[in-house]
Enzyme design. Structure first.
Site, short mmCIF file in Angstrom:
data_model
loop_
_atom_site.label_atom_id
_atom_site.label_comp_id
_atom_site.label_asym_id
_atom_site.label_seq_id
_atom_site.Cartn_x
_atom_site.Cartn_y
_atom_site.Cartn_z
N ARG A 147 -14.49 53.29 29.50
CA ARG A 147 -15.68 53.88 29.61
C ARG A 147 -16.23 53.85 28.01
NH1 ARG A 147 -16.42 60.40 30.88
NH2 ARG A 147 -16.67 60.64 28.58
N TYR A 159 -22.64 65.31 25.20
CA TYR A 159 -21.10 65.12 26.11
C TYR A 159 -20.83 63.77 25.94
CZ TYR A 159 -18.26 63.76 29.73
OH TYR A 159 -17.33 62.91 30.45
N ASP A 220 -20.65 57.35 31.97
CA ASP A 220 -20.77 58.80 32.83
C ASP A 220 -22.06 59.20 32.27
OD1 ASP A 220 -20.58 61.26 33.96
OD2 ASP A 220 -18.67 61.45 33.24
N HIS A 222 -23.26 62.05 33.52
CA HIS A 222 -22.88 63.48 33.53
C HIS A 222 -24.07 64.28 34.22
CE1 HIS A 222 -20.04 66.55 31.61
NE2 HIS A 222 -19.22 65.71 32.20
N GLU A 246 -21.36 56.82 36.55
CA GLU A 246 -20.91 57.77 37.17
C GLU A 246 -21.83 59.02 36.94
OE1 GLU A 246 -17.09 58.88 35.18
OE2 GLU A 246 -17.20 61.18 36.05
N GLU A 272 -16.69 64.53 40.75
CA GLU A 272 -15.53 65.32 39.94
C GLU A 272 -15.87 66.93 40.41
OE1 GLU A 272 -16.35 63.85 36.11
OE2 GLU A 272 -17.17 65.73 35.37
N ARG A 293 -14.81 60.24 42.99
CA ARG A 293 -14.34 60.76 41.87
C ARG A 293 -13.60 61.93 41.68
NH1 ARG A 293 -13.10 59.57 37.48
NH2 ARG A 293 -14.27 60.76 35.80
N GLU A 349 -8.97 56.93 35.94
CA GLU A 349 -9.22 57.85 34.62
C GLU A 349 -7.97 58.12 33.96
OE1 GLU A 349 -11.60 61.02 34.59
OE2 GLU A 349 -12.36 60.57 32.56
N TRP A 412 -25.38 69.87 31.76
CA TRP A 412 -24.74 69.23 30.54
C TRP A 412 -23.85 67.91 30.65
CZ3 TRP A 412 -19.01 69.29 29.63
CH2 TRP A 412 -18.54 68.79 28.11
C1 GCO Z 1 -15.03 62.76 33.22
C2 GCO Z 1 -15.56 64.35 33.13
C3 GCO Z 1 -15.23 65.27 32.03
C4 GCO Z 1 -15.83 66.48 32.29
C5 GCO Z 1 -14.55 67.84 32.09
C6 GCO Z 1 -15.31 69.14 32.42
O1 GCO Z 1 -15.49 61.73 33.45
O2 GCO Z 1 -13.94 62.64 32.67
O3 GCO Z 1 -16.88 64.05 33.15
O4 GCO Z 1 -15.13 64.92 30.70
O5 GCO Z 1 -16.66 66.62 31.52
O6 GCO Z 1 -13.76 67.37 33.28
O7 GCO Z 1 -13.98 69.92 32.64
MG MG Z 2 -17.34 62.70 34.72
#
Ligand code: GCO
Ligand code: MG
Length: 412
Positions: A147, A159, A220, A222, A246, A272, A293, A349, A412
């Protein structure tokens, strides 16, 4: 197989982790992960005050029945706190069943569908040279899929850019153990979607030129884009053949992904922050994503995730289970057992925990040549060292948040 002890153990070796530990009257111990990053104590209270009293005296062998009892019996359904608590119970009961049967959990789920789990690591850097070094360092560690997260000109902190060296002794591999940073208040970061959309394709072009067409690359987003912005990004990344993009939108608005899909063939991974199969219903049925995810820890445990993945299999959608450092080694082990057993595994991951965490949670999984394997110990294969855990009391920690240049709060 009657549950006669239910303990909730909070420890903070590299970061906070919440573990449920169940003991049966015949002395079998099972553990489950209930860590909800930045909101850990809400799950502790849910487990201690509302779930543990219900577990005492219950039959540890009735996993599905316990799941339904905790889910339906609470009346109030879904949500991260409830589903993390149920997940911890479910994992601990699978751990107990495996130990009682003398088999690793993946055997109880139908046995291995493959020899190992391809895993991706997190490379990052503010600028290209740092990103290239980070990718190379991951390749040297055996990662075959990577990644890539990058800084954006004009933005100070965003992030995914590692901010602290790993305590692995190898300073070139940098992991961010704490997006949840210890402190009384969350830290503020900044964001500008137009600057990000301009910059990202240039980074992936440079990475492809440097590392060639073979290396599977992931990214990602995010949750920070609108559907139109996400479609633009997915389209602009097509020449660089991503393994996945992602969380391109905040996907609680499931139909938003139709727009992204109509414009691009970049594979999409989402989920996620989802907690149940119902959060995925539309995007699976309409085939709006390619990878699920979810973390076993945040989506109701092994039992519920198995159903989710069987549903996804009908639509050729694969797993890409969440595995950041805020999923504890117990949650990671659960993901590995499930991933090994299901046919529609995609990728895992693997962000890698720090040394202190590995001392608290003794693990039997193996990692080599790009592949993970949960090992063949009965149960999940993770033991919690309670004395070691006791050395690291809970510390308040929050995830950071974003504000735009004009002060507006942004995803975020
Ligand atoms: C990822 C996630 C994490 C999250 C985290 C928040 O793809 O691994 O986005 O980095 O930000 O799990 O608690
Ligand atoms: Mg993520």
């Amino acid at each position: 197989m009657i549950i006669d002890k239910a303990e909730v153990i909070v420890t903070s070796p590299d970061r906070n982790f919440v573990t449920l530990r169940l003991t049966t009257d015949d002395g079998v111990v099972g553990i489950g992960d209930a860590t909800l990053n930045g909101r850990e104590l809400a799950v502790v209270a849910y487990l201690k005050e509302h779930v543990a009293p219900l577990l005492l005296g219950a039959d540890a062998s009735r996993i599905e029945d316990m799941w339904q009892f905790l889910y339906r019996g609470a009346y109030w359904r879904r949500g991260p706190v409830t589903m993390a608590a149920i997940a911890a119970v479910d994992m601990a009961l699978w751990d107990i069943k495996g130990k009682a049967a003398g088999m690793p959990v993946y055997q109880l789920l139908g046995g291995a569908s493959r020899d190992g789990l391809m895993a991706y690591g997190h490379a990052s850097g503010k600028e290209l040279p740092e990103i290239f070094d980070s990718i190379r360092a991951h390749q040297e560690k055996g990662f075959k899929s990577i990644r890539v997260q990058t800084g954006v000109p004009g933005l100070k902190a965003i992030y995914g850019i590692a901010s602290q060296a790993a305590d692995t002794g190898d300073a070139s591999v940098r992991y961010d153990h704490e997006p949840a940073r210890r402190g009384a208040k969350p830290t503020q970061e900044d964001w500008d979607t137009r600057a990000y959309l301009r910059h990202i394709p240039t980074v992936f072009e440079a990475v492809r030129n440097e590392f060639g067409p073979e290396l599977p690359l992931l990214h990602d987003g995010h949750h920070r884009m609108t559907p139109l912005q996400a479609a633009k990004l997915a389209t602009s990344l097509e020449p660089y053949d991503l393994f996945w993009l992602e969380d391109c939108t905040p996907a609680e608005n499931q139909e938003a992904l139709r727009l992204v899909r109509q414009h691009s063939t970049t594979p999409l991974a989402i989920g996620e922050i989802f907690n149940t199969v119902w959060d995925y219903k539309q995007i699976i049925q309409e085939q709006l994503i390619d990878y699920v995810r979810s973390a076993v820890t945040h989506t109701g445990g092994i039992s519920h995730m198995k159903k989710l993945m069987d549903f996804a299999a009908l639509y050729q959608i694969k797993s890409g289970f969440h595995g950041p450092t805020d999923v504890s080694p117990v949650g990671m082990a659960a993901a590995m057992h499930l991933g090994l057993a299901i046919h529609n595994f995609g990728i895992q991951e693997y962000m890698q925990h720090g040394e202190r965490t590995n001392q608290v949670f003794r693990q039997t999984f193996t990692w080599g040549d790009g592949y993970l394997h949960p090992g063949d110990e009965p149960g999940l294969g993770v033991t919690l060292d309670v004395d070691e855990a006791g050395k690291y009391p809970y510390e308040q920690a929050y995830l950071p948040f974003n504000r735009l240049a004009d002060g507006t709060v942004h995803d975020w």
